[in-house]
Design a protein around this motif. Sequence first.
Motif, mmCIF file in Angstrom:
data_model
loop_
_atom_site.group_PDB
_atom_site.id
_atom_site.type_symbol
_atom_site.label_atom_id
_atom_site.label_comp_id
_atom_site.label_asym_id
_atom_site.label_seq_id
_atom_site.Cartn_x
_atom_site.Cartn_y
_atom_site.Cartn_z
ATOM 1 N N ILE A 3 0.927 -1.108 -0.146
ATOM 2 C CA ILE A 3 -0.060 0.017 0.077
ATOM 3 C C ILE A 3 0.793 1.147 0.013
ATOM 4 C CG2 ILE A 3 -0.120 0.271 2.507
ATOM 5 C CD1 ILE A 3 -3.332 0.658 1.875
ATOM 6 N N SER A 4 0.544 2.274 -0.531
ATOM 7 C CA SER A 4 1.144 3.546 -0.458
ATOM 8 C C SER A 4 1.525 4.112 1.005
ATOM 9 C CB SER A 4 0.310 4.642 -1.142
ATOM 10 O OG SER A 4 -0.633 4.982 -0.559
ATOM 11 N N ARG A 5 2.450 4.890 0.965
ATOM 12 C CA ARG A 5 2.606 5.528 2.459
ATOM 13 C C ARG A 5 1.643 6.261 2.980
ATOM 14 N NH1 ARG A 5 5.356 9.996 4.543
ATOM 15 N NH2 ARG A 5 6.163 9.705 6.640
ATOM 16 N N GLU A 6 0.911 7.174 2.002
ATOM 17 C CA GLU A 6 -0.200 7.991 2.331
ATOM 18 C C GLU A 6 -1.423 7.143 3.272
ATOM 19 O OE1 GLU A 6 1.397 7.883 -0.599
ATOM 20 O OE2 GLU A 6 2.710 9.812 -0.048
ATOM 21 N N ASN A 7 -1.588 6.017 2.464
ATOM 22 C CA ASN A 7 -2.413 5.221 2.975
ATOM 23 C C ASN A 7 -2.416 4.281 4.205
ATOM 24 O OD1 ASN A 7 -4.851 6.422 1.238
ATOM 25 N ND2 ASN A 7 -4.192 4.929 -0.350
ATOM 26 N N LEU A 8 -1.047 4.313 4.695
ATOM 27 C CA LEU A 8 -0.707 3.370 5.524
ATOM 28 C C LEU A 8 -1.358 3.392 7.025
ATOM 29 C CD1 LEU A 8 1.449 0.946 6.286
ATOM 30 C CD2 LEU A 8 3.141 2.918 6.748
ATOM 31 N N SER A 9 -1.582 4.763 7.228
ATOM 32 C CA SER A 9 -2.095 4.805 8.665
ATOM 33 C C SER A 9 -3.598 4.115 8.756
ATOM 34 C CB SER A 9 -2.257 6.361 9.188
ATOM 35 O OG SER A 9 -3.043 7.098 8.187
ATOM 36 N N ALA B 20 11.864 5.211 14.215
ATOM 37 C CA ALA B 20 11.372 5.859 12.958
ATOM 38 C C ALA B 20 10.108 5.756 12.683
ATOM 39 C CB ALA B 20 12.220 5.263 11.924
ATOM 40 N N PHE B 21 9.218 4.466 13.148
ATOM 41 C CA PHE B 21 7.939 4.468 12.952
ATOM 42 C C PHE B 21 7.182 5.220 14.068
ATOM 43 C CE2 PHE B 21 3.816 2.566 13.623
ATOM 44 C CZ PHE B 21 3.599 1.816 12.433
ATOM 45 N N LEU B 22 7.775 5.254 15.309
ATOM 46 C CA LEU B 22 7.036 5.899 16.344
ATOM 47 C C LEU B 22 7.229 7.932 15.777
ATOM 48 C CD1 LEU B 22 8.221 4.104 19.451
ATOM 49 C CD2 LEU B 22 6.000 4.261 18.341
ATOM 50 N N ALA B 23 8.135 7.924 15.196
ATOM 51 C CA ALA B 23 8.366 9.550 15.003
ATOM 52 C C ALA B 23 7.958 9.771 13.574
ATOM 53 C CB ALA B 23 10.055 9.743 14.725
ATOM 54 N N ASP B 24 7.182 8.819 12.922
ATOM 55 C CA ASP B 24 6.718 9.300 11.558
ATOM 56 C C ASP B 24 5.408 10.105 11.633
ATOM 57 O OD1 ASP B 24 5.491 9.495 8.818
ATOM 58 O OD2 ASP B 24 6.107 7.288 8.645
ATOM 59 N N PRO B 25 5.292 11.057 11.103
ATOM 60 C CA PRO B 25 4.040 12.162 11.476
ATOM 61 C C PRO B 25 2.989 11.611 11.012
ATOM 62 C CG PRO B 25 5.558 13.187 9.920
ATOM 63 C CD PRO B 25 6.316 12.182 10.433
ATOM 64 N N VAL B 26 3.080 10.822 9.727
ATOM 65 C CA VAL B 26 1.880 10.110 9.037
ATOM 66 C C VAL B 26 1.180 9.184 9.984
ATOM 67 C CG1 VAL B 26 1.267 8.827 7.297
ATOM 68 C CG2 VAL B 26 2.852 10.523 6.804
ATOM 69 N N LEU B 27 1.930 8.724 10.840
ATOM 70 C CA LEU B 27 1.324 7.491 11.815
ATOM 71 C C LEU B 27 1.002 8.187 13.227
ATOM 72 C CD1 LEU B 27 3.928 4.778 10.662
ATOM 73 C CD2 LEU B 27 1.393 5.278 9.694
ATOM 74 N N ALA B 28 1.251 9.419 13.368
ATOM 75 C CA ALA B 28 1.389 9.750 14.877
ATOM 76 C C ALA B 28 -0.031 9.549 15.708
ATOM 77 C CB ALA B 28 1.399 11.447 14.652
ATOM 78 N N ASN B 29 -1.207 9.365 14.925
ATOM 79 C CA ASN B 29 -2.397 9.278 15.547
ATOM 80 C C ASN B 29 -3.051 7.547 15.655
ATOM 81 O OD1 ASN B 29 -2.857 12.086 16.200
ATOM 82 N ND2 ASN B 29 -3.831 12.172 13.842
ATOM 83 N N LEU B 30 -1.929 6.782 15.297
ATOM 84 C CA LEU B 30 -2.124 5.315 15.345
ATOM 85 C C LEU B 30 -2.191 5.229 16.893
ATOM 86 C CD1 LEU B 30 -0.013 3.461 12.803
ATOM 87 C CD2 LEU B 30 -2.704 3.741 12.756
#
Length: 324
Positions: free
Chosen positions: A251-257, A277-287
């Motif tokens: 899947i694309s990074r944009e849809n990863l969350s 790195a995963f914990l610091a990724d802003p795309v995933l911050a709300n997971l």
Amino acid sequence: MMIPHNFRRTVLTLAATLVLAAQQAPAYAAEDGWPRQVTHEAGTLTVEKKPQRVVSTTPSVTGVLLAIDAPVIASAATTPGSLTDAKGFFSQWAGVADERGVEVLYPRLAFDIEAIIGRDPDLVISSATGADATAQHHAELTAQGLPTIVVNYSNHSWQELATNLGKALGLETEAAAAIARFDAYAAETAAAITPPEGKATIVAYNVGGSYSIGRPSSPQAQVLTSLGFDMVGLPPALASQVTRSSDFDFISRENLSSAIIGDTVFLLNGTRADVDAFLADPVLANLPAVVNKRVYPLGPTSFRIDYYSGRQMIDTVARNFRRS
């Protein structure tokens, strides 16, 4: 999550039973007599007698051969890197190969039929898929009188490969024992850890520049399931937005969350640095898994599960969930 005493006792009893089975009796009936007819990915081979000199052109399967005590004298090596020793043998089984005197058949997956002929093997193990595939050379090998079995590790578990190769090599008992030892090790570990509440998702995060979600049927997920984790894959609503493989949905990074629905995340090939790195990724911050810091590595050798890498993955998981 509290594990009931009866459950722990049951798991430990299962582990003891599996070990006893491995020591006392094969799980599969041994085939008596030679020659044997072996059906494989490229046809049928008559194996005239029990092989004593096996060469592997596929390092992705060499670990399975070593686990069932196959008489491997040489294996192709891949390009040396972070996942291998200096020769190009995968790190999870390189030490075992060295102990048994396994030599490099040829380096950097550069197919060399003269090197194979020079080893005078009575059986060649080849692969139909993957970077180490040599099925395209099958006719060339057989024309030289080299008995060759072609396997497909992309759609078979290491246990299936072990069982099938065990039958071809006259090592049914050894294959069954390796599987039983692995299952016992997983059962013993399951009794010593406390998985968290909720679902768990495997994520291949920026592996080779790609992103994917592990299926609950993947070998990695099956190992985690045996340890007591409740695995979940891609949300059905995103099925049309992914590229599917046998074990992972890309899947694309944009849809990863939106693709990660587990309360706990395990990172394929992951190390502590990958977790950071995963914990610091802003795309995933709300997971939820990020908010609650429930992201864990599966270890650098978890990219393909065999007997040895599977045990390393179990050890990596246990370090984060073992009861004190």
